[in-house]
Design a protein around this motif. Structure first.
Motif, PDB file in Angstrom:
ATOM      1  N   ARG A  94      -5.528  28.793  -7.506  1.00 47.08           N
ATOM      2  CA  ARG A  94      -4.134  29.293  -8.004  1.00 47.08           C
ATOM      3  C   ARG A  94      -4.372  30.317  -9.363  1.00 47.08           C
ATOM      4  O   ARG A  94      -3.539  31.184  -8.967  1.00 47.08           O
ATOM      5  N   ALA A  95      -5.272  29.521 -10.451  1.00 47.09           N
ATOM      6  CA  ALA A  95      -4.973  30.422 -11.495  1.00 47.09           C
ATOM      7  C   ALA A  95      -5.376  31.689 -11.802  1.00 47.09           C
ATOM      8  O   ALA A  95      -4.791  32.876 -12.347  1.00 47.09           O
ATOM      9  N   ASP A  96      -5.651  32.186 -10.862  1.00 44.93           N
ATOM     10  CA  ASP A  96      -7.393  32.681 -11.063  1.00 44.93           C
ATOM     11  C   ASP A  96      -7.065  33.967  -9.772  1.00 44.93           C
ATOM     12  O   ASP A  96      -6.791  34.043  -8.205  1.00 44.93           O
ATOM     13  N   GLU A  97      -6.065  35.347 -10.508  1.00 42.65           N
ATOM     14  CA  GLU A  97      -6.218  35.998 -10.109  1.00 42.65           C
ATOM     15  C   GLU A  97      -6.275  36.479  -8.856  1.00 42.65           C
ATOM     16  O   GLU A  97      -6.631  36.850  -6.992  1.00 42.65           O
ATOM     17  N   ARG A  98      -7.810  36.616  -8.584  1.00 41.63           N
ATOM     18  CA  ARG A  98      -9.035  36.640  -7.637  1.00 41.63           C
ATOM     19  C   ARG A  98      -9.183  36.316  -5.840  1.00 41.63           C
ATOM     20  O   ARG A  98      -9.250  36.690  -5.381  1.00 41.63           O
ATOM     21  N   CYS A  99      -7.901  34.798  -6.698  1.00 43.15           N
ATOM     22  CA  CYS A  99      -8.232  33.992  -5.118  1.00 43.15           C
ATOM     23  C   CYS A  99      -6.652  33.985  -4.869  1.00 43.15           C
ATOM     24  O   CYS A  99      -6.704  33.329  -3.560  1.00 43.15           O
ATOM     25  N   ARG A 100      -6.255  34.973  -4.397  1.00 38.92           N
ATOM     26  CA  ARG A 100      -4.984  35.825  -4.701  1.00 38.92           C
ATOM     27  C   ARG A 100      -4.116  35.260  -2.802  1.00 38.92           C
ATOM     28  O   ARG A 100      -2.939  34.291  -2.211  1.00 38.92           O
ATOM     29  N   ASP A 101      -5.679  35.599  -2.211  1.00 38.45           N
ATOM     30  CA  ASP A 101      -5.349  35.832  -1.318  1.00 38.45           C
ATOM     31  C   ASP A 101      -6.097  34.940  -0.125  1.00 38.45           C
ATOM     32  O   ASP A 101      -6.423  35.123   1.028  1.00 38.45           O
ATOM     33  N   VAL A 102      -6.426  33.940  -1.019  1.00 37.52           N
ATOM     34  CA  VAL A 102      -8.096  32.853  -0.347  1.00 37.52           C
ATOM     35  C   VAL A 102      -6.724  31.761   0.316  1.00 37.52           C
ATOM     36  O   VAL A 102      -6.400  30.857  -0.763  1.00 37.52           O
ATOM     37  N   VAL A 103      -7.017  31.372   1.405  1.00 40.93           N
ATOM     38  CA  VAL A 103      -6.330  30.202   2.254  1.00 40.93           C
ATOM     39  C   VAL A 103      -7.369  28.584   1.466  1.00 40.93           C
ATOM     40  O   VAL A 103      -8.200  28.615   1.614  1.00 40.93           O
ATOM     41  N   VAL A 104      -7.010  27.981   0.749  1.00 42.22           N
ATOM     42  CA  VAL A 104      -7.366  27.007   0.402  1.00 42.22           C
ATOM     43  C   VAL A 104      -7.233  25.558   1.626  1.00 42.22           C
ATOM     44  O   VAL A 104      -5.786  25.162   1.821  1.00 42.22           O
ATOM     45  N   LEU A 105      -8.443  25.072   2.175  1.00 39.76           N
ATOM     46  CA  LEU A 105      -8.163  24.047   2.837  1.00 39.76           C
ATOM     47  C   LEU A 105      -8.600  22.915   2.176  1.00 39.76           C
ATOM     48  O   LEU A 105      -9.519  22.927   1.711  1.00 39.76           O
ATOM     49  N   VAL A 106      -8.327  21.782   2.183  1.00 40.19           N
ATOM     50  CA  VAL A 106      -8.365  20.251   2.038  1.00 40.19           C
ATOM     51  C   VAL A 106      -8.776  19.048   3.161  1.00 40.19           C
ATOM     52  O   VAL A 106      -8.252  18.889   4.477  1.00 40.19           O
ATOM     53  N   GLY A 107     -10.058  17.974   3.453  1.00 38.99           N
ATOM     54  CA  GLY A 107      -9.960  17.631   4.243  1.00 38.99           C
ATOM     55  C   GLY A 107     -10.623  16.091   3.943  1.00 38.99           C
ATOM     56  O   GLY A 107     -11.541  15.977   2.877  1.00 38.99           O
ATOM     57  N   GLY A 108     -10.896  15.179   5.638  1.00 30.23           N
ATOM     58  CA  GLY A 108     -11.799  14.207   4.371  1.00 30.23           C
ATOM     59  C   GLY A 108     -10.821  12.757   4.882  1.00 30.23           C
ATOM     60  O   GLY A 108      -9.739  12.845   4.680  1.00 30.23           O
ATOM     61  N   GLN A 109     -11.414  11.571   4.430  1.00 30.87           N
ATOM     62  CA  GLN A 109     -10.749  10.319   4.764  1.00 30.87           C
ATOM     63  C   GLN A 109      -9.379  10.292   3.690  1.00 30.87           C
ATOM     64  O   GLN A 109      -8.685   9.739   4.540  1.00 30.87           O
ATOM     65  N   PRO A 110      -9.369  10.880   2.831  1.00 30.33           N
ATOM     66  CA  PRO A 110      -7.932   9.948   2.247  1.00 30.33           C
ATOM     67  C   PRO A 110      -6.769  11.433   2.847  1.00 30.33           C
ATOM     68  O   PRO A 110      -5.900  10.957   2.572  1.00 30.33           O
ATOM     69  N   PHE A 111      -7.456  12.357   3.759  1.00 28.40           N
ATOM     70  CA  PHE A 111      -6.074  13.045   3.738  1.00 28.40           C
ATOM     71  C   PHE A 111      -5.724  12.905   5.271  1.00 28.40           C
ATOM     72  O   PHE A 111      -4.683  12.738   5.813  1.00 28.40           O
ATOM     73  N   GLY A 112      -6.482  11.630   5.685  1.00 25.58           N
ATOM     74  CA  GLY A 112      -6.230  11.536   7.246  1.00 25.58           C
ATOM     75  C   GLY A 112      -4.755  10.113   6.726  1.00 25.58           C
ATOM     76  O   GLY A 112      -4.814   9.718   8.082  1.00 25.58           O
ATOM     77  N   VAL A 113      -5.549   9.335   5.807  1.00 25.36           N
ATOM     78  CA  VAL A 113      -4.587   7.894   5.614  1.00 25.36           C
ATOM     79  C   VAL A 113      -3.197   8.612   4.672  1.00 25.36           C
ATOM     80  O   VAL A 113      -1.726   8.286   5.222  1.00 25.36           O
ATOM     81  N   ASP A 114      -3.088  10.210   3.916  1.00 25.93           N
ATOM     82  CA  ASP A 114      -1.928   9.967   3.367  1.00 25.93           C
ATOM     83  C   ASP A 114      -2.044  11.582   4.438  1.00 25.93           C
ATOM     84  O   ASP A 114      -2.185  12.363   3.382  1.00 25.93           O
ATOM     85  N   HIS A 115      -1.042  11.985   5.191  1.00 22.87           N
ATOM     86  CA  HIS A 115      -1.110  13.001   5.584  1.00 22.87           C
ATOM     87  C   HIS A 115      -0.087  14.349   5.133  1.00 22.87           C
ATOM     88  O   HIS A 115       0.197  15.505   4.735  1.00 22.87           O
ATOM     89  N   ASP A 116       0.782  13.464   3.863  1.00 28.15           N
ATOM     90  CA  ASP A 116       1.257  14.806   3.373  1.00 28.15           C
ATOM     91  C   ASP A 116       0.952  15.337   2.047  1.00 28.15           C
ATOM     92  O   ASP A 116       0.642  16.150   1.141  1.00 28.15           O
ATOM     93  N   LEU A 117      -0.572  14.451   1.256  1.00 24.28           N
ATOM     94  CA  LEU A 117      -1.279  14.480   0.266  1.00 24.28           C
ATOM     95  C   LEU A 117      -1.780  16.104  -0.002  1.00 24.28           C
ATOM     96  O   LEU A 117      -1.867  15.784  -0.801  1.00 24.28           O
ATOM     97  N   TRP A 118      -2.254  17.043   1.019  1.00 23.68           N
ATOM     98  CA  TRP A 118      -2.695  17.931   0.530  1.00 23.68           C
ATOM     99  C   TRP A 118      -1.646  18.549  -0.068  1.00 23.68           C
ATOM    100  O   TRP A 118      -1.431  19.749  -0.825  1.00 23.68           O
TER     101      TRP A 118
END
Length: 245
Positions: A194-218
């Motif tokens: 988020r702090a890197d201007e070069r990534c302004r248009d890059v979508v960041v997806l996260v996943g894995g076991q912890p995100f399946g337990v807490d669906h709002d964690l991302w």
């Protein structure tokens, strides 16, 4: 704050009545018999038979995507479940995962898609996460959807992952976490992106076991989205890219 709250929740689970999680393998499920045969070969340490089970499924014209969804994915989750229940040693879990990685390598030539999507994905396991197979699944499903993918493997430092996403002109950076212990690293990577201007248009997806337990964690970690499966991650990415930002 997020990590502390999850640690408290984990402590509460440990002190509550033990409930064994159900198996991820059901013979009546689609390709359930194949999954049972593949898992049995893994647990018996029979690499050749495991590969033969998959080869026979391919020869029976089973779509590669179905093998991923109904055989490899649930079997990998089942291996993790058995490890958590201490019915498999760490060495045995590593063996099963290594065989599945071999299967994925053999299936990879079959997942090409002639209709290219004109999109690019960089996928990796977050720094400290040596369980790379989840990120590999994600990369392969994006490849099946016609994306150009760049799979970085296990435990990639945050800045290296960001630099690679920039270098590859990635539309999406997908990051996998397996344990709660990895969440601080996920948060650090998202913050750095988020702090890197070069990534302004890059979508960041996260996943894995912890995100399946807490669906709002991302959302709490500042990512753009998450998905419970690699197949659904493709749809989430496409929706995010199509929406105004």
């Amino acid at each position: 704050m997020v990590i502390a709250e999850r640690n408290r929740a984990a402590a509460e689970r440990l002190t509550s009545a033990h409930v064994e999680p159900p198996s991820f393998i059901r013979p009546e499920a689609p390709l359930g018999v194949v999954a049972c045969g593949y898992l049995d070969a893994l647990l018996q340490g029979d690499q050749r038979r495991a590969l033969e089970v998959i080869r026979e499924a391919i020869e029976a014209s089973t779509p590669v995507k179905d093998i991923y969804v109904h055989v490899l994915h649930p079997c990998q989750y089942e291996v993790g479940r058995l490890w958590q229940l201490r019915q498999l040693s760490t060495a045995e879990e590593h063996y099963c995962t290594a065989v599945t990685q071999m299967v994925l390598s053999q299936l990879y030539p079959l997942i090409g898609n002639a209709d290219r999507a004109g999109r690019r994905l960089v996928a990796t396991a977050v720094d400290g996460n040596r369980h790379e197979i989840g990120a590999r699944f994600v990369a392969d499903f994006f490849e099946m959807a016609g994306w150009d993918t760049f799979y970085l493997g296990a435990s990639t430092p945050a800045q290296d992952a960001i630099d690679e996403a920039v270098h590859r002109a990635a539309d999406v950076l997908a990051v996998s976490a397996t344990l709660d212990d990895h969440l601080a690293s996920v948060g650090d990577l998202v913050a750095a992106a988020r702090a890197d201007e070069r990534c302004r248009d890059v979508v960041v997806l996260v996943g894995g076991q912890p995100f399946g337990v807490d669906h709002d964690l991302w959302r709490q970690l500042g990512a753009d989205g998450s998905a419970p499966t690699a197949e659904q991650a493709v749809r989430v990415a496409e929706q995010l890219l199509a929406a105004p930002r």
